[in-house]
Design a protein around this motif. Structure first.
Motif, PDB file in Angstrom:
ATOM      1  N   PRO A 165      43.894  25.476  46.264  1.00 44.64           N
ATOM      2  CA  PRO A 165      43.665  25.732  44.996  1.00 44.64           C
ATOM      3  C   PRO A 165      41.467  25.489  45.196  1.00 44.64           C
TER       4      PRO A 165
ATOM      5  N   LEU B  20      37.065  30.554  31.090  1.00 41.97           N
ATOM      6  CA  LEU B  20      36.497  30.727  32.077  1.00 41.97           C
ATOM      7  C   LEU B  20      35.768  32.002  31.107  1.00 41.97           C
TER       8      LEU B  20
ATOM      9  N   ILE C  66      40.785  28.266  47.522  1.00 38.81           N
ATOM     10  CA  ILE C  66      40.400  29.628  46.862  1.00 38.81           C
ATOM     11  C   ILE C  66      39.548  30.344  45.977  1.00 38.81           C
ATOM     12  N   GLY C  67      39.907  29.244  44.738  1.00 40.61           N
ATOM     13  CA  GLY C  67      39.753  29.560  43.086  1.00 40.61           C
ATOM     14  C   GLY C  67      38.341  28.886  43.178  1.00 40.61           C
ATOM     15  N   LEU C  68      38.081  28.192  43.031  1.00 42.76           N
ATOM     16  CA  LEU C  68      37.254  26.758  43.405  1.00 42.76           C
ATOM     17  C   LEU C  68      35.498  27.806  44.094  1.00 42.76           C
TER      18      LEU C  68
ATOM     19  N   ALA D 291      39.891  25.709  50.520  1.00 44.77           N
ATOM     20  CA  ALA D 291      40.670  25.489  51.158  1.00 44.77           C
ATOM     21  C   ALA D 291      41.367  25.336  52.106  1.00 44.77           C
TER      22      ALA D 291
ATOM     23  N   GLY E 267      35.998  31.235  45.073  1.00 47.11           N
ATOM     24  CA  GLY E 267      35.409  31.852  44.529  1.00 47.11           C
ATOM     25  C   GLY E 267      34.781  31.819  43.340  1.00 47.11           C
ATOM     26  N   LEU E 268      35.388  30.621  42.368  1.00 48.25           N
ATOM     27  CA  LEU E 268      34.302  30.756  40.786  1.00 48.25           C
ATOM     28  C   LEU E 268      32.792  30.567  41.235  1.00 48.25           C
TER      29      LEU E 268
ATOM     30  N   ILE F 101      35.187  37.035  49.998  1.00 50.33           N
ATOM     31  CA  ILE F 101      36.334  35.930  48.344  1.00 50.33           C
ATOM     32  C   ILE F 101      37.367  36.746  48.949  1.00 50.33           C
TER      33      ILE F 101
ATOM     34  N   VAL G   4      35.002  30.362  51.223  1.00 50.32           N
ATOM     35  CA  VAL G   4      36.192  29.594  50.761  1.00 50.32           C
ATOM     36  C   VAL G   4      37.122  29.874  51.225  1.00 50.32           C
TER      37      VAL G   4
ATOM     38  N   ALA H 201      39.891  34.333  51.451  1.00 49.59           N
ATOM     39  CA  ALA H 201      41.598  34.251  50.825  1.00 49.59           C
ATOM     40  C   ALA H 201      43.039  34.942  51.600  1.00 49.59           C
TER      41      ALA H 201
END
Length: 358
Positions: free
Chosen positions: A257, A48, A259-261, A251, A263-264, A183, A247, A187
């Motif tokens: 997961p 990361l 959310i993480g994708l 989700a 946001g990334l 984001i 986001v 979330a």
């Protein structure tokens, strides 16, 4: 009858109901090894960090003009000489020819070019637009002065930045908070378990409020924006909705997961690739183009257009943000429908009755 005779006749004493059921050894819940968690953290964190450094530091270290739209106006012979001097920097500028200064000014106000060099009897004259990018305006001034042999070139700022924010610092600094707001909205909607229309209503309402608050702070209080206040609030709200819907949509389809994708992608790619501090044409290929396809870059371009250029060149960023918002909201509805269908088609859980003793 005695116990001994009972044994000989083959009759056995009755067994208890527990003995008729096969004995099952208790199963221990499977637990992942703590060592695997340690390895995952040790590997994931450097990856990361490397990704963040590549996304943020690499474009900044390679900042240079790449096909930067620049106008040249004036008599054909003199303009051709100026154009030849500018094209010595191979691939730096994309030259647009104009008949006179008025045409060059119109091109700047339409956001077709970032500036223009006008050939006059008193020498070259530089037209810039610091509202489009203070960084580019300063770069053009340095480049044209260098081409003129160090002689000071007259410079006219056709579309200046806001008086309270001449360097555009407040405008460029608004990219990160808007991204974080989007984001966070996506979330929170996911973690609260909102689905379908309720999730859409929550996202649209939150984004609208973010737009109103951001326009009040950036425009009214800081004075970093000019133009129509409601248009600014709408642009800020649409940018927030595009991120939040993306986001929440991921989700809804992928679970937490997503959310993480989301946001990334938006944070590590959209934010540094936006070109907010410089310009998309100042970033390495194809980073500048990719950045305009993501919500942060499209949001900054739209905000500049409606704040300083009366909406010129606003159609492309509006379309980009609308597509992100529409696809994200559509993914929310699709994920909700798939989950509802899965719940209705799942077989009901029935309790097994204990087997009879005999």
């Amino acid at each position: 009858m005695s116990a001994k005779s009972a044994t000989h006749t083959g009759t056995a004493p009755p067994r208890s109901p527990q003995s008729s059921q096969p004995s099952q050894s208790p199963q221990r819940p499977t637990q992942s090894s703590p060592g695997r968690h340690v390895v995952a953290v040790v590997v994931l964190v450097p990856v990361l960090v490397a990704l963040a450094l590549w996304a943020f530091a690499w474009p900044a270290a390679r900042t240079a003009p790449r096909d930067l739209p620049l106008g040249v106006a004036g008599p054909a012979t003199a303009a051709a000489q100026i154009e030849k001097q500018l094209t010595e920097h191979e691939g730096a500028f994309e030259i647009h020819r104009y008949a006179d200064e008025a045409a060059a000014r119109d091109a700047i106000e339409d956001r077709t070019v970032y500036g223009a060099v006008v050939v006059t009897e008193q020498g070259p004259k530089l037209l810039t637009a610091s509202a489009a990018s203070p960084f580019v305006a300063q770069l053009l001034q340095q480049s044209v002065t260098q081409q003129a042999g160090g002689t000071q070139v007259r410079t006219v700022d056709v579309v200046p930045a806001a008086e309270d924010d001449p360097r555009g610092s407040a405008l460029t600094s608004s990219v990160l908070p808007l991204t974080l707001a989007g984001i966070a909205a996506g979330a929170v909607v996911t973690l609260l378990g909102l689905r379908g229309r309720r999730a859409i209503v929550a996202l649209v309402s939150a984004s609208a409020l973010v737009g109103l608050v951001a326009a009040t702070l950036a425009g009214t209080w800081l004075g970093a924006l000019t133009g129509n206040w409601w248009a600014q609030a709408g642009a800020l709200g649409l940018a927030t909705l595009a991120v939040g819907a993306a986001v929440a949509g991921l989700a809804a389809l992928l679970g937490p997961p997503g959310i993480g994708l989301g946001g990334l992608v938006v944070m590590l790619l959209g934010n540094p690739f936006s070109g907010a501090a410089t310009a998309p044409e100042m970033l390495p290929d194809p980073v500048g183009t990719i950045g305009q396809w993501l919500p942060p870059g499209a949001g900054v371009s739209l905000l500049r257009s409606i704040s300083f250029f009366d909406g010129a060149a606003a159609s492309a960023p509006v379309l980009t943000l609308t597509w992100w918002a529409a696809l994200g909201l559509g993914a929310i509805l699709l994920g909700s429908a798939l989950k509802r269908r899965k719940e209705t088609t799942a077989p009901p859980l029935t309790e097994h009755e204990p087997a009879p003793a005999n």
